[in-house]
Enzyme design. Structure first.
Site, PDB file in Angstrom:
ATOM      1  N   ARG A   1       0.836  -1.197   0.000  1.00  0.00           N
ATOM      2  CA  ARG A   1       0.000   0.000   0.000  1.00  0.00           C
ATOM      3  C   ARG A   1       0.870   1.246   0.000  1.00  0.00           C
TER       4      ARG A   1
ATOM      5  N   THR B   1      -5.054  -2.758   6.885  1.00  0.00           N
ATOM      6  CA  THR B   1      -6.509  -2.606   6.816  1.00  0.00           C
ATOM      7  C   THR B   1      -6.987  -1.697   7.940  1.00  0.00           C
ATOM      8  N   CYS B   2      -6.466  -1.947   9.137  1.00  0.00           N
ATOM      9  CA  CYS B   2      -6.975  -1.269  10.333  1.00  0.00           C
ATOM     10  C   CYS B   2      -6.908   0.249  10.203  1.00  0.00           C
TER      11      CYS B   2
ATOM     12  N   ALA C   1     -25.305  -9.521   9.141  1.00  0.00           N
ATOM     13  CA  ALA C   1     -25.513  -8.793  10.401  1.00  0.00           C
ATOM     14  C   ALA C   1     -24.362  -9.060  11.352  1.00  0.00           C
TER      15      ALA C   1
ATOM     16  N   GLU D   1     -29.664 -11.144   6.897  1.00  0.00           N
ATOM     17  CA  GLU D   1     -28.729 -12.065   7.551  1.00  0.00           C
ATOM     18  C   GLU D   1     -29.182 -13.494   7.314  1.00  0.00           C
TER      19      GLU D   1
ATOM     20  N   ARG E   1     -14.568 -11.957   6.413  1.00  0.00           N
ATOM     21  CA  ARG E   1     -13.293 -11.695   5.739  1.00  0.00           C
ATOM     22  C   ARG E   1     -12.516 -13.000   5.651  1.00  0.00           C
TER      23      ARG E   1
ATOM     24  N   ASP F   1      -4.532 -11.604  11.002  1.00  0.00           N
ATOM     25  CA  ASP F   1      -5.734 -12.119  10.327  1.00  0.00           C
ATOM     26  C   ASP F   1      -5.444 -13.323   9.428  1.00  0.00           C
TER      27      ASP F   1
ATOM     28  N   HIS G   1     -17.576   7.326  42.324  1.00  0.00           N
ATOM     29  CA  HIS G   1     -19.000   7.632  42.179  1.00  0.00           C
ATOM     30  C   HIS G   1     -19.158   9.104  41.813  1.00  0.00           C
TER      31      HIS G   1
HETATM   32  P1  FAD Z   1      -3.879  -6.088   7.802  1.00  0.00           P
HETATM   33  O1  FAD Z   1      -4.211  -4.934   8.651  1.00  0.00           O
HETATM   34  O2  FAD Z   1      -4.892  -6.535   6.799  1.00  0.00           O
HETATM   35  O3  FAD Z   1      -2.510  -5.713   7.087  1.00  0.00           O
HETATM   36  C1  FAD Z   1      -1.939  -6.515   6.118  1.00  0.00           C
HETATM   37  C2  FAD Z   1      -1.140  -5.646   5.178  1.00  0.00           C
HETATM   38  O4  FAD Z   1      -0.333  -6.491   4.376  1.00  0.00           O
HETATM   39  C3  FAD Z   1      -1.973  -4.812   4.215  1.00  0.00           C
HETATM   40  O5  FAD Z   1      -1.656  -3.453   4.339  1.00  0.00           O
HETATM   41  C4  FAD Z   1      -1.596  -5.353   2.827  1.00  0.00           C
HETATM   42  O6  FAD Z   1      -1.527  -4.330   1.850  1.00  0.00           O
HETATM   43  C5  FAD Z   1      -0.220  -5.933   3.089  1.00  0.00           C
HETATM   44  N1  FAD Z   1       0.150  -7.005   2.185  1.00  0.00           N
HETATM   45  C6  FAD Z   1      -0.554  -8.120   1.891  1.00  0.00           C
HETATM   46  N2  FAD Z   1       0.140  -8.913   1.054  1.00  0.00           N
HETATM   47  C7  FAD Z   1       1.305  -8.280   0.818  1.00  0.00           C
HETATM   48  C8  FAD Z   1       2.440  -8.590   0.030  1.00  0.00           C
HETATM   49  N3  FAD Z   1       2.520  -9.736  -0.659  1.00  0.00           N
HETATM   50  N4  FAD Z   1       3.463  -7.707  -0.009  1.00  0.00           N
HETATM   51  C9  FAD Z   1       3.407  -6.545   0.698  1.00  0.00           C
HETATM   52  N5  FAD Z   1       2.355  -6.205   1.457  1.00  0.00           N
HETATM   53  C10 FAD Z   1       1.320  -7.056   1.523  1.00  0.00           C
HETATM   54  N6  FAD Z   1     -10.360  -4.742  14.402  1.00  0.00           N
HETATM   55  C11 FAD Z   1     -10.409  -4.289  15.671  1.00  0.00           C
HETATM   56  O7  FAD Z   1      -9.713  -4.848  16.535  1.00  0.00           O
HETATM   57  N7  FAD Z   1     -11.172  -3.210  16.030  1.00  0.00           N
HETATM   58  C12 FAD Z   1     -11.940  -2.566  15.121  1.00  0.00           C
HETATM   59  O8  FAD Z   1     -12.632  -1.605  15.462  1.00  0.00           O
HETATM   60  C13 FAD Z   1     -11.937  -3.024  13.780  1.00  0.00           C
HETATM   61  N8  FAD Z   1     -12.677  -2.407  12.841  1.00  0.00           N
HETATM   62  C14 FAD Z   1     -12.625  -2.845  11.545  1.00  0.00           C
HETATM   63  C15 FAD Z   1     -13.429  -2.210  10.603  1.00  0.00           C
HETATM   64  C16 FAD Z   1     -13.412  -2.640   9.292  1.00  0.00           C
HETATM   65  C17 FAD Z   1     -14.279  -1.931   8.270  1.00  0.00           C
HETATM   66  C18 FAD Z   1     -12.568  -3.712   8.906  1.00  0.00           C
HETATM   67  C19 FAD Z   1     -12.516  -4.162   7.467  1.00  0.00           C
HETATM   68  C20 FAD Z   1     -11.784  -4.360   9.835  1.00  0.00           C
HETATM   69  C21 FAD Z   1     -11.813  -3.931  11.175  1.00  0.00           C
HETATM   70  N9  FAD Z   1     -11.060  -4.572  12.158  1.00  0.00           N
HETATM   71  C22 FAD Z   1     -11.111  -4.133  13.451  1.00  0.00           C
HETATM   72  C23 FAD Z   1     -10.195  -5.722  11.844  1.00  0.00           C
HETATM   73  C24 FAD Z   1      -8.731  -5.254  11.724  1.00  0.00           C
HETATM   74  O9  FAD Z   1      -8.638  -4.274  10.715  1.00  0.00           O
HETATM   75  C25 FAD Z   1      -7.854  -6.443  11.380  1.00  0.00           C
HETATM   76  O10 FAD Z   1      -8.037  -7.473  12.324  1.00  0.00           O
HETATM   77  C26 FAD Z   1      -6.380  -6.045  11.390  1.00  0.00           C
HETATM   78  O11 FAD Z   1      -6.145  -5.013  10.463  1.00  0.00           O
HETATM   79  C27 FAD Z   1      -5.501  -7.254  11.069  1.00  0.00           C
HETATM   80  O12 FAD Z   1      -4.167  -6.856  11.048  1.00  0.00           O
HETATM   81  P2  FAD Z   1      -3.075  -7.627  10.154  1.00  0.00           P
HETATM   82  O13 FAD Z   1      -1.799  -6.933  10.422  1.00  0.00           O
HETATM   83  O14 FAD Z   1      -3.176  -9.069  10.386  1.00  0.00           O
HETATM   84  O15 FAD Z   1      -3.525  -7.388   8.641  1.00  0.00           O
HETATM   85  P1  NAI Z   2     -18.658 -11.233  10.584  1.00  0.00           P
HETATM   86  O1  NAI Z   2     -18.125 -12.598  10.559  1.00  0.00           O
HETATM   87  O2  NAI Z   2     -18.605 -10.424  11.829  1.00  0.00           O
HETATM   88  O3  NAI Z   2     -20.192 -11.253  10.142  1.00  0.00           O
HETATM   89  C1  NAI Z   2     -20.614 -11.742   8.908  1.00  0.00           C
HETATM   90  C2  NAI Z   2     -22.104 -11.999   8.971  1.00  0.00           C
HETATM   91  O4  NAI Z   2     -22.565 -12.316   7.674  1.00  0.00           O
HETATM   92  C3  NAI Z   2     -22.463 -13.163   9.877  1.00  0.00           C
HETATM   93  O5  NAI Z   2     -23.535 -12.802  10.706  1.00  0.00           O
HETATM   94  C4  NAI Z   2     -22.838 -14.257   8.893  1.00  0.00           C
HETATM   95  O6  NAI Z   2     -23.785 -15.177   9.406  1.00  0.00           O
HETATM   96  C5  NAI Z   2     -23.432 -13.435   7.764  1.00  0.00           C
HETATM   97  N1  NAI Z   2     -23.429 -14.092   6.463  1.00  0.00           N
HETATM   98  C6  NAI Z   2     -22.487 -14.918   5.942  1.00  0.00           C
HETATM   99  N2  NAI Z   2     -22.848 -15.293   4.695  1.00  0.00           N
HETATM  100  C7  NAI Z   2     -24.017 -14.672   4.435  1.00  0.00           C
HETATM  101  C8  NAI Z   2     -24.893 -14.637   3.304  1.00  0.00           C
HETATM  102  N3  NAI Z   2     -24.605 -15.308   2.194  1.00  0.00           N
HETATM  103  N4  NAI Z   2     -26.014 -13.888   3.370  1.00  0.00           N
HETATM  104  C9  NAI Z   2     -26.328 -13.189   4.493  1.00  0.00           C
HETATM  105  N5  NAI Z   2     -25.538 -13.192   5.596  1.00  0.00           N
HETATM  106  C10 NAI Z   2     -24.397 -13.904   5.556  1.00  0.00           C
HETATM  107  O7  NAI Z   2     -17.952 -10.494   9.360  1.00  0.00           O
HETATM  108  P2  NAI Z   2     -17.846  -8.959   8.971  1.00  0.00           P
HETATM  109  O8  NAI Z   2     -18.926  -8.162   9.595  1.00  0.00           O
HETATM  110  O9  NAI Z   2     -17.698  -8.940   7.502  1.00  0.00           O
HETATM  111  O10 NAI Z   2     -16.476  -8.546   9.632  1.00  0.00           O
HETATM  112  C11 NAI Z   2     -15.292  -9.286   9.359  1.00  0.00           C
HETATM  113  C12 NAI Z   2     -14.379  -9.243  10.525  1.00  0.00           C
HETATM  114  O11 NAI Z   2     -13.783  -7.959  10.655  1.00  0.00           O
HETATM  115  C13 NAI Z   2     -15.076  -9.455  11.871  1.00  0.00           C
HETATM  116  O12 NAI Z   2     -15.247 -10.825  12.138  1.00  0.00           O
HETATM  117  C14 NAI Z   2     -14.131  -8.837  12.812  1.00  0.00           C
HETATM  118  O13 NAI Z   2     -13.154  -9.777  13.156  1.00  0.00           O
HETATM  119  C15 NAI Z   2     -13.492  -7.714  12.010  1.00  0.00           C
HETATM  120  N6  NAI Z   2     -14.090  -6.441  12.437  1.00  0.00           N
HETATM  121  C16 NAI Z   2     -13.980  -6.069  13.734  1.00  0.00           C
HETATM  122  C17 NAI Z   2     -14.555  -4.918  14.177  1.00  0.00           C
HETATM  123  C18 NAI Z   2     -14.476  -4.574  15.617  1.00  0.00           C
HETATM  124  O14 NAI Z   2     -13.669  -5.157  16.314  1.00  0.00           O
HETATM  125  N7  NAI Z   2     -15.267  -3.636  16.099  1.00  0.00           N
HETATM  126  C19 NAI Z   2     -15.266  -4.011  13.278  1.00  0.00           C
HETATM  127  C20 NAI Z   2     -15.346  -4.514  11.938  1.00  0.00           C
HETATM  128  C21 NAI Z   2     -14.742  -5.672  11.547  1.00  0.00           C
END
Ligand code: FAD
Ligand code: NAI
Length: 465
Positions: free
Chosen positions: A35, A41-42, A181, A203, A273, A312, A444
């Protein structure tokens, strides 16, 4: 050939925290990220931008709906471009912050896409297509995850979006249909509902947020329904047809039955995911992901000597703090120290309103394992601070071992509970009993008193009313 003690592939919470820890421990370290910014991603398209929009949209809703109850009359108007810009600014500051920490800890950021090229070798292709081979004593895979695709519903990031698209819609949808959901669906669905969209969540299962304590999940569903979110549970989307201004969806009961149609201005696909290992050269070192694509590890070691995996891309909850803890432990093991992650105490939060925060076992898990437990529960309606703040929704529930009183699980729903779960994480890390919390003085009036009152409830001596 440039050579390092450790090369980490991926600059997300797993990769960047691991790289910084390696630098602190005196290892020579490089982190390869493809990137344009660090943070994965985070920081770029996950935790940070979503929480920015959740906060901003909550303020908008508070101003429009709740200020009047405090005697403040205002009529807010939405400036979506400014709301999006402040999100981009926050993300930019934080990703730059990681870059600064890399410099401070002598971490080299190698910009480009990495591929393992054999034992101890990583090939990086830069933006211009130039390939360079680097040598490393240890390689750590931290390549993260990507959205799971839904067959028949193709994400175009215009009308049908994944979480990344939903973080930057150009307008407030008239009708947003969310498929899934889970956490992403409910958080991002909440953002757009607060900003004025009609939101329908479809869902597959008969309940929301799988894996979360079911009493807590039901309470969340009731609350979101009251806020105007429509749930279609036990339902699957079988087709999506995109037109210029919207999408026509075909839905069916999950168990089969008559189809119905549903029109949306935008559709968010959030059904989970999956690990991301494309073009990573795993075959060159004999690492074979499991059938769902996860890299299997034992204390972060893959089956290939000198190759580790964290975050992840490996098993366990897909959470930033889990990736971060694994990163630190993995690097400490590489450095000859005793790295350790306690997988029993990884908190989870859903940042909706009210928030859900959980740690440890659910009631369902304890029942399935035939563990005898006691429950202490305290509603925020009986908490003075929550009352005066007009935020008395939800409860704190403590599950403790029936014999030893050791805390086994804590499940909360209510405003700002994300900021309160840490107290129970610390307590559980120190193997606390519920009585330890019940006999600890809390300030409190604060919402944190509800944590103590719930613990007092385990032995039946809750006092506040
Ligand atoms: P990533 O953060 O996915 O980082 C992996 C990196 O590797 C990426 O930047 C990618 O570009 C790079 N990469 C991949 N392959 C290669 C390659 N071959 N060469 C070079 N670079 C490469 N988690 C929470 O705990 N709290 C939250 O509130 C939360 N909110 C979220 C909201 C959303 C919308 C999403 C999608 C996720 C959320 N998550 C949240 C989940 C969290 O983002 C992930 O669990 C976390 O980012 C995982 O970290 P990671 O380092 O394993 O991977
Ligand atoms: P998720 O696993 O939390 O939820 C996916 C939902 O989609 C489930 O309820 C599942 O039953 C449903 N589903 C699956 N296939 C379906 C289909 N064909 N039709 C309808 N429903 C279906 O996954 P989500 O929300 O995509 O998030 C992915 C991950 O990202 C989370 O598991 C979490 O680990 C991380 N994340 C964490 C956050 C946080 O910590 N606050 C915020 C956002 C993401």
């Amino acid at each position: 050939m440039p050579s390092y003690d450790v090369i980490i592939i991926g600059g997300g919470p797993g990769g960047y925290n691991g790289a910084i820890r390696a630098g602190q421990l005196g290892l020579t370290v490089a982190c390869v990220e493809k990137r344009e910014t660090l943070g994965g991603t985070c920081l770029n398209v996950g935790c940070i931008p979503s929480k920015s929009l959740l906060h901003a949209s909550e303020l908008f809703e508070l101003a429009g709906k709740d200020f009047a109850g405090f005697g403040i009359d205002v009529t807010p108007t939405l400036n979506l471009p400014v709301m999006m810009k402040q999100k981009v600014d926050s993300v930019g500051q934080l990703t730059k912050g990681v870059e600064f920490l890399f410099k401070k800890n002598k971490v080299d950021w190698i910009k480009g896409a990495a591929r393992i090229a054999g034992a101890g070798q990583v090939e990086v292709t830069d933006a211009a297509g130039v390939k360079t081979i680097y040598e490393a004593k240890s390689i750590v895979i931290a390549t993260g995850s990507r959205p799971t695709p839904l067959p028949g519903v193709d994400v175009d990031q215009r009308r049908i979006v994944d979480s990344t698209g939903a973080l930057g819609l150009p307008e407030v949808p008239g009708h947003l249909v969310v498929i899934g959901a889970g956490i992403i669906g409910l958080e991002l669905g909440s953002v757009w509902r607060r900003l004025g969209a009609k939101v329908t969540v479809v869902e597959f299962l008969d309940h929301i947020t799988p894996g979360i304590d079911s009493e807590t999940a039901k309470t969340l569903q009731r609350s979101l329904t009251k806020q105007g979110v429509t749930f279609k549970l036990g339902t699957k989307v079988t087709a999506a047809k995109t037109a210029k201004t919207g999408v026509d969806l075909t839905l069916e009961p999950a168990a089969g039955g008559a189809a119905e149609s549903l029109s949306a201005d935008y559709v968010l696909v959030a059904i989970g995911r999956q690990p991301y290992t494309d073009d990573l050269g795993l075959d060159t070192v004999g690492v074979v992901p499991d059938r769902r694509g996860f890299i299997e590890t034992d204390h972060f070691r893959t089956n290939a000597p000198g190759v580790f995996a964290i975050g992840d891309v490996t098993h366990g909850p897909m959470l930033a703090h889990k990736a971060e803890d694994e990163a630190v432990a993995c690097i400490e093991i590489i450095a000859g120290k005793a790295g350790h992650v306690n997988y029993d105490i990884i908190p989870g939060v859903v940042y909706t309103y009210p928030e859900v925060a959980t740690v440890g076992k659910t009631e369902e898990e304890l029942k399935a394992a035939a563990v005898a437990y006691k429950i202490g529960k305290f509603p925020f309606t009986a908490n003075s601070r929550a009352k005066v703040n007009h935020e008395a929704e939800g409860f704190v529930k403590v599950l403790a071992d029936a014999t030893t009183d050791r805390i086994l699980g804590v499940h909360m729903i209510g405003p700002d509970v994300s900021e309160m779960i840490g107290e129970y994480c610390v307590a559980m890390e120190f193997a606390a009993s519920s009585e330890d919390i019940a006999r600890t003085c809390h300030p409190h009036p604060t919402r944190s008193e509800a944590l103590r009152q719930a613990a007092m409830g385990v032995e039946g001596w809750t006092m506040q009313a």
